[in-house]
Design a protein around this motif. Structure first.
Motif, PDB file in Angstrom:
ATOM      1  N   UNK A 157     -49.081 -97.927 -17.139  1.00  0.00           N
ATOM      2  CA  UNK A 157     -50.317 -98.678 -16.922  1.00  0.00           C
ATOM      3  C   UNK A 157     -50.238-100.051 -17.578  1.00  0.00           C
ATOM      4  N   UNK A 158     -49.701-100.098 -18.802  1.00  0.00           N
ATOM      5  CA  UNK A 158     -49.578-101.375 -19.505  1.00  0.00           C
ATOM      6  C   UNK A 158     -48.590-102.304 -18.813  1.00  0.00           C
ATOM      7  N   UNK A 159     -47.563-101.717 -18.194  1.00  0.00           N
ATOM      8  CA  UNK A 159     -46.545-102.529 -17.520  1.00  0.00           C
ATOM      9  C   UNK A 159     -46.911-102.860 -16.084  1.00  0.00           C
ATOM     10  N   UNK A 160     -47.984-102.263 -15.566  1.00  0.00           N
ATOM     11  CA  UNK A 160     -48.388-102.508 -14.191  1.00  0.00           C
ATOM     12  C   UNK A 160     -47.505-101.821 -13.172  1.00  0.00           C
ATOM     13  N   UNK A 161     -46.939-100.654 -13.553  1.00  0.00           N
ATOM     14  CA  UNK A 161     -46.008 -99.951 -12.656  1.00  0.00           C
ATOM     15  C   UNK A 161     -46.464 -98.522 -12.369  1.00  0.00           C
ATOM     16  N   UNK A 162     -47.734 -98.258 -12.478  1.00  0.00           N
ATOM     17  CA  UNK A 162     -48.230 -96.887 -12.302  1.00  0.00           C
ATOM     18  C   UNK A 162     -48.101 -96.399 -10.868  1.00  0.00           C
ATOM     19  N   UNK A 163     -48.183 -97.322  -9.899  1.00  0.00           N
ATOM     20  CA  UNK A 163     -48.210 -96.921  -8.496  1.00  0.00           C
ATOM     21  C   UNK A 163     -46.982 -97.468  -7.757  1.00  0.00           C
ATOM     22  N   UNK A 164     -45.800 -96.967  -8.098  1.00  0.00           N
ATOM     23  CA  UNK A 164     -44.589 -97.382  -7.390  1.00  0.00           C
ATOM     24  C   UNK A 164     -44.497 -96.599  -6.085  1.00  0.00           C
ATOM     25  N   UNK A 165     -44.406 -97.305  -4.985  1.00  0.00           N
ATOM     26  CA  UNK A 165     -44.303 -96.682  -3.666  1.00  0.00           C
ATOM     27  C   UNK A 165     -42.839 -96.325  -3.410  1.00  0.00           C
ATOM     28  N   UNK A 166     -42.530 -95.030  -3.454  1.00  0.00           N
ATOM     29  CA  UNK A 166     -41.146 -94.587  -3.301  1.00  0.00           C
ATOM     30  C   UNK A 166     -40.588 -94.966  -1.932  1.00  0.00           C
ATOM     31  N   UNK A 167     -41.416 -94.955  -0.915  1.00  0.00           N
ATOM     32  CA  UNK A 167     -40.945 -95.297   0.439  1.00  0.00           C
ATOM     33  C   UNK A 167     -40.491 -96.753   0.525  1.00  0.00           C
ATOM     34  N   UNK A 168     -41.138 -97.618  -0.245  1.00  0.00           N
ATOM     35  CA  UNK A 168     -40.795 -99.044  -0.209  1.00  0.00           C
ATOM     36  C   UNK A 168     -39.760 -99.435  -1.261  1.00  0.00           C
TER      37      UNK A 168
END
Length: 367
Positions: free
Chosen positions: A227-238
């Motif tokens: 959350x702090x790094x802004x990477x909570x929602x990595x889209x695996x398909x993309x």
């Protein structure tokens, strides 16, 4: 007013040599930590990848010695503080040099220990960058200490041994012994209740350290969350791993998992002093680099998906790249990486600080 029975030179010498050992350990391990964290120029390729637990040991010692030095410094200051109020303030050139060295020594010592303590909890209530200032003041402290030791050497020699004539003249041996034992108990207490964050056999006594080695997602602590790094929602398909070299290519997570996988037990060792070993599984970095047409001994630049930050881009020296224990990890302790531990992929390498074990990897580039 200041003539207590234990404000004597023998007590100051005994406490001082304990403090000296703690300071020496702190300084040597701190220099190692600084150059491992901020390797410049050719040093990047000189730093060794083995032993795999090397940074864990040196940084654990650094923090443990620094915390132990706090009660020692307070005891030392209590022992000698009457001499800070002698009059006249300056009696000779030698005395002036002594007073100056003491002033710098006390100020630098208090600054180093207490800012270092705040660093372990990642609290920075000051406007300057901690790492370079902490490193610079360490050299100032050591310089003042050497001047002070040179000035006080005759007194230290005279009171070094328990049965020395000057020591016997101070008297109060029983009171001094009780005081020294009390200081030793304080040092033991703060060490026992904090060192478990890196020396895991003592983790059940880890009451006051900022991290417990068993607390965190997948049984491993984290400093910077997704959350702090802004990477909570990595889209695996993309998501694609980009590997740059003479023959650049890209891999999806499924393609990355289809490559030969290797497992290694390696510690995460953070600059704040906590560390813990874990089982990692993934692709060897050297294999990724060789597939891109570069030598396995290439220097590598790794870029994270995280939004900004001083450690978003990391360079790894040749010895780390070619080491078979250096992985682009996909699993931690038998499970896929959680977001806080760098999903979908992160670097894990031996003998390396946690800040450079880059999470949320997007690009690997052979230099």
């Amino acid at each position: 007013m200041f003539r207590g029975r234990l404000h004597d030179k023998r007590t100051a010498t005994v406490i001082g040599r304990w403090l000296g050992i703690a300071v020496l350990v702190c300084f040597v391990t701190g220099v190692i930590s600084h150059y491992v964290q901020t390797p410049g120029g050719r040093l990047v390729d000189v730093l060794p990848s083995r032993p795999s637990w090397g940074y864990r040991l040196t940084q654990g010692l650094h923090i443990a010695a620094g915390i132990a030095a706090i009660p020692l410094l307070l005891a030392k200051l209590w022992t000698v503080y009457p001499r800070l109020f002698v009059w006249p303030a300056l009696r000779s050139v030698r005395h002036a040099l002594e007073r100056l060295s003491v002033a710098v020594l006390v100020a630098a010592g208090v600054f180093q220990l207490f800012t270092g303590l705040l660093n372990t909890v990642q609290w920075y209530p000051w406007p300057f960058s901690f790492v370079p200032v902490h490193f610079a003041v360490a050299w100032l402290f050591v310089g003042a200490l050497l001047v002070h030791l040179a000035v006080k050497l005759p007194e230290i020699r005279a009171h070094w041994r328990r049965r020395a004539p000057a020591t016997l003249e101070t008297g109060d041996a029983a009171d001094r012994r009780s005081f020294v034992l009390a200081v030793a108990a304080a040092v033991g207490a703060v060490t026992l209740t904090t060192v478990g964050q890196s020396f895991t056999p003592l983790r059940k006594f880890d009451l006051f350290a900022p991290r417990h080695p068993d607390h965190g997602p997948q049984g491993l602590p984290v400093n910077r969350t997704a959350a702090a790094a802004g990477t909570s929602q990595v889209d695996v398909d993309d998501w694609r791993l980009e590997v740059l070299g003479p023959r650049p290519y890209r891999l999806s997570l499924a393609e990355l998992r289809a490559l030969p996988q290797y497992e290694a037990e390696l510690p995460i060792a953070c600059v704040e002093g906590w560390s813990k070993s874990a089982r990692w599984r993934g692709v060897r970095v050297r294999d990724l680099v060789e597939r891109a047409g570069a030598p396995a001994s290439s220097r590598v630049r790794v870029t994270s998906l995280q939004e900004g930050g001083a450690y978003r881009v990391m360079e790894m020296g040749r010895r780390y790249t070619e080491d078979p224990l250096t992985l682009l990890a996909l699993e931690l302790n038998g499970e896929p990486l959680s977001p806080d531990h760098g999903f979908p992929a992160r670097v894990i390498a031996p003998n390396r600080p946690g800040v450079w074990q880059t999470k949320w990897v997007a690009k690997v580039e052979a230099l």
